[in-house]
Design an enzyme around this catalytic site. Structure first.
Site, PDB file in Angstrom:
ATOM      1  N   TYR A  54       0.857  -1.202   0.000  1.00  0.00           N
ATOM      2  CA  TYR A  54       0.000   0.000   0.000  1.00  0.00           C
ATOM      3  C   TYR A  54       0.877   1.230   0.000  1.00  0.00           C
ATOM      4  O   TYR A  54       1.833   1.322   0.777  1.00  0.00           O
ATOM      5  CB  TYR A  54      -0.877   0.038   1.255  1.00  0.00           C
ATOM      6  CG  TYR A  54      -2.334  -0.156   0.929  1.00  0.00           C
ATOM      7  CD1 TYR A  54      -2.946   0.678  -0.007  1.00  0.00           C
ATOM      8  CD2 TYR A  54      -3.086  -1.150   1.522  1.00  0.00           C
ATOM      9  CE1 TYR A  54      -4.280   0.506  -0.335  1.00  0.00           C
ATOM     10  CE2 TYR A  54      -4.423  -1.330   1.191  1.00  0.00           C
ATOM     11  CZ  TYR A  54      -5.004  -0.489   0.251  1.00  0.00           C
ATOM     12  OH  TYR A  54      -6.319  -0.659  -0.077  1.00  0.00           O
ATOM     13  N   GLU A  56      -0.575   4.831  -0.589  1.00  0.00           N
ATOM     14  CA  GLU A  56      -1.396   6.018  -0.875  1.00  0.00           C
ATOM     15  C   GLU A  56      -0.567   7.260  -0.637  1.00  0.00           C
ATOM     16  O   GLU A  56       0.151   7.370   0.366  1.00  0.00           O
ATOM     17  CB  GLU A  56      -2.638   6.015   0.011  1.00  0.00           C
ATOM     18  CG  GLU A  56      -3.623   4.953  -0.425  1.00  0.00           C
ATOM     19  CD  GLU A  56      -4.839   4.855   0.482  1.00  0.00           C
ATOM     20  OE1 GLU A  56      -4.832   5.499   1.539  1.00  0.00           O
ATOM     21  OE2 GLU A  56      -5.762   4.118   0.134  1.00  0.00           O
ATOM     22  N   ASP A 199      -5.987  13.166 -25.487  1.00  0.00           N
ATOM     23  CA  ASP A 199      -6.036  11.759 -25.045  1.00  0.00           C
ATOM     24  C   ASP A 199      -5.389  10.949 -26.165  1.00  0.00           C
ATOM     25  O   ASP A 199      -6.012  10.687 -27.202  1.00  0.00           O
ATOM     26  CB  ASP A 199      -7.495  11.350 -24.823  1.00  0.00           C
ATOM     27  CG  ASP A 199      -7.616   9.902 -24.368  1.00  0.00           C
ATOM     28  OD1 ASP A 199      -6.645   9.131 -24.543  1.00  0.00           O
ATOM     29  OD2 ASP A 199      -8.691   9.536 -23.858  1.00  0.00           O
ATOM     30  N   THR A 225      -3.438   5.772 -21.999  1.00  0.00           N
ATOM     31  CA  THR A 225      -3.329   4.443 -21.414  1.00  0.00           C
ATOM     32  C   THR A 225      -1.967   3.895 -21.839  1.00  0.00           C
ATOM     33  O   THR A 225      -1.325   4.436 -22.740  1.00  0.00           O
ATOM     34  CB  THR A 225      -4.453   3.507 -21.912  1.00  0.00           C
ATOM     35  OG1 THR A 225      -4.528   3.609 -23.334  1.00  0.00           O
ATOM     36  CG2 THR A 225      -5.776   3.862 -21.296  1.00  0.00           C
ATOM     37  N   LYS A 228      -1.811   0.107 -25.159  1.00  0.00           N
ATOM     38  CA  LYS A 228      -2.198   0.014 -26.574  1.00  0.00           C
ATOM     39  C   LYS A 228      -0.914   0.017 -27.414  1.00  0.00           C
ATOM     40  O   LYS A 228      -0.117  -0.906 -27.264  1.00  0.00           O
ATOM     41  CB  LYS A 228      -3.174   1.145 -26.907  1.00  0.00           C
ATOM     42  CG  LYS A 228      -4.461   1.063 -26.071  1.00  0.00           C
ATOM     43  CD  LYS A 228      -5.499   2.061 -26.502  1.00  0.00           C
ATOM     44  CE  LYS A 228      -6.819   1.860 -25.807  1.00  0.00           C
ATOM     45  NZ  LYS A 228      -6.975   2.661 -24.572  1.00  0.00           N
ATOM     46  N   ARG A 234      -1.909  -2.785 -18.503  1.00  0.00           N
ATOM     47  CA  ARG A 234      -3.109  -1.945 -18.475  1.00  0.00           C
ATOM     48  C   ARG A 234      -2.963  -0.906 -17.372  1.00  0.00           C
ATOM     49  O   ARG A 234      -2.934  -1.254 -16.191  1.00  0.00           O
ATOM     50  CB  ARG A 234      -4.352  -2.801 -18.207  1.00  0.00           C
ATOM     51  CG  ARG A 234      -4.456  -4.024 -19.065  1.00  0.00           C
ATOM     52  CD  ARG A 234      -5.835  -4.632 -19.005  1.00  0.00           C
ATOM     53  NE  ARG A 234      -6.720  -3.855 -19.834  1.00  0.00           N
ATOM     54  CZ  ARG A 234      -6.810  -3.992 -21.155  1.00  0.00           C
ATOM     55  NH1 ARG A 234      -6.087  -4.875 -21.787  1.00  0.00           N
ATOM     56  NH2 ARG A 234      -7.628  -3.237 -21.846  1.00  0.00           N
TER      57      ARG A 234
HETATM   58  N1  DSN Z   1     -11.672   0.521 -25.070  1.00  0.00           N
HETATM   59  C1  DSN Z   1     -10.702   1.376 -25.701  1.00  0.00           C
HETATM   60  C2  DSN Z   1     -10.622   1.141 -27.158  1.00  0.00           C
HETATM   61  O1  DSN Z   1     -10.773   0.005 -27.553  1.00  0.00           O
HETATM   62  O2  DSN Z   1     -10.393   2.051 -27.928  1.00  0.00           O
HETATM   63  C3  DSN Z   1     -10.927   2.785 -25.381  1.00  0.00           C
HETATM   64  O3  DSN Z   1     -11.142   2.907 -24.010  1.00  0.00           O
END
Ligand code: DSN
Length: 448
Positions: A54, A56, A199, A225, A228, A234
């Site tokens: 933990y 925080e 984003d 994120t 990708k 993730r």
């Molecule tokens: N779920 C993602 C995507 O596939 O683009 C976006 O959050």
């Protein structure tokens, strides 16, 4: 030590799920553009003792003791993000993209302020103010759109900004196959005084790989994120640019406070470590070559699809992503195409295309090349995959979406059952498995 032995001894059922999923990933073609195959190094960082702690708070200011090592880890990973993206501030704690974006709202807006993002049906994201998302309940969402050619409609955007004076504008999309126009958005936000947040979840790997323009000079905040095109675990990162700190020198601190204590509890330190590994990998020359190949593959796939008579929104791509327009076969057939492709071992997702009214019965398929490129596939393979896809789509030629809601459900159910016995799809499935087997996935990974 054999890593999965303990899992086999303790919980063979869960191990079986992992093995089945590994087999699915190995024998299919993963073409969901937001997915990727992370390295074993990233997975090892994730599967570590860091999950036990933990922490925080932030380095040097934790609510819990015992964080000497975690402080060093988090600081090192945030520094890697700052260096790689060229920004003065980074928060690596968001659990994933949606909480990262929510933190941006709370750091820049009061509840009820006007915000703008690309409409979900035109390729925007849920958290950019779409109807189903809390972001359209807590803030007054004014969506902008793409024009008839599928490109951002700047005339409409300028008019909506003038009329509504938004506090925050999002630039960044989930189903937009063309270069993200950061510079044009930067000018519009500057003229209106709005915060501009990019984003770049879909394209962050392309940005650090040098094959997509960076938003950093044009926007105040960047979210991404990490799983990708960036090919990490993730998770997500929020960054403030020099331009952002010029607009509000306190912006970084506001974002920190919004994440904790505002929205989250303890950071997922094992994920932070995995993000760190991914950022290191993304800083290497091999990653630049990887990013360039993703785009070359997407362009080659686009050409192959077109050669096989498939229509693409905007006619092609500048990035990792393509959007097939199925309306020449029939309106609302995305669900049939995605089910048939799945049956053939090709994972994609049904998606709205400009002009679609329902996200449940869209007329498009979204697909992309990041994961295939990680497996080592190149332009020649895209040519073959274009043929596989075209062959699968022949199997939905006679489908027609019923207008009546109940009839529609029954029709889809019957279709899903019929394709299980479709010999052509079974033949393509076998070819896909043989084809993907030529590009071994995690060959070192042997599960007991
Ligand atoms: N779920 C993602 C995507 O596939 O683009 C976006 O959050």
């Amino acid at each position: 030590m054999e890593w999965f032995k303990a899992l086999k001894d303790t919980d063979p059922e869960i191990l079986d799920y992992i093995k089945a999923e590994l087999e699915r990933q190995r024998t299919g073609l993963e073409m969901i553009p937001s997915e990727n195959f992370t390295s074993l190094a990233v997975m090892q960082a994730m599967g570590s003792v860091l999950t036990n702690k933990y922490s925080e708070g932030y380095p040097g200011k934790r609510y819990y003791g015992g964080n000497q090592v975690i402080d060093q880890l988090e600081t090192a990973v945030a520094e890697r993000a700052k260096r790689l993206f060229g920004v003065p501030y980074a928060n690596v704690q968001p659990y994933s993209g949606s909480p990262a974006n929510l933190a941006v709202y709370f750091a820049t807006c009061e509840v009820g302020d006007v915000i703008m993002g690309l409409a979900l049906t035109d390729g925007g994201h849920l958290t950019h103010g779409s109807n189903g998302s809390v972001t359209s309940r807590a803030w007054k969402s004014v969506p902008y759109h793409v024009d008839k050619d599928g490109r951002i409609d700047f005339d409409e955007l300028r008019r909506l900004v003038d009329e509504n004076r938004p506090k925050l504008i999002w630039v960044g999309f989930t189903a937009y196959p063309r270069e993200f126009p950061f510079e044009e958005f930067g000018k519009i936000a500057d003229e209106s005084g709005a915060y501009l947040a990019a984003d770049i979840s879909h394209i962050s790997g392309l940005v650090v790989g040098g094959v997509h323009k960076s938003p950093v000079d044009f926007v105040h905040i960047v979210t991404t994120t990490t799983h990708k095109t960036l090919r990490g675990p993730r998770g997500a990162v929020i960054m403030v640019t020099a331009k952002g700190l010029q607009k509000d020198p306190d912006l970084g601190r506001k974002i920190d406070k919004t994440i904790i204590p505002g929205m989250q509890g303890g950071p997922h330190n094992h994920t932070t470590a995995g993000i760190g590994v991914a950022l290191l990998e993304a800083s290497r020359p091999e990653f630049k070559a990887y990013a360039a190949q993703i785009v070359r593959n997407a362009k080659a796939l686009g050409e192959a699809l077109k050669k096989n008579g498939i229509k693409l929104v905007t006619g092609g791509t500048d990035t990792h992503l393509l959007l097939m327009d199925l309306t020449p076969i029939g309106v609302g057939l995305g669900v049939f195409a995605s089910e048939a492709l799945d049956e053939a071992g090709i994972s994609v997702n049904k998606n709205t295309i400009p002009g679609d009214l329902s996200p449940f019965y869209p007329s498009g398929i979204r697909l992309g090349t990041p994961a295939l490129t990680t497996r080592g596939m190149k332009e020649a393979e895209m040519e073959k995959i274009g043929e596989f896809i075209a062959d699968v789509l022949k199997e939905i030629r006679n489908c027609e979406l019923p207008k009546d809601k109940e009839a529609r459900q029954a029709y889809i159910k019957q279709f899903k059952s019929d394709i299980k016995n479709n010999r052509n799809l079974a033949r393509i499935r076998a070819q896909v498995a043989e084809f993907s087997g030529r590009f071994p996935l995690y060959p070192e990974l042997e599960l007991p």
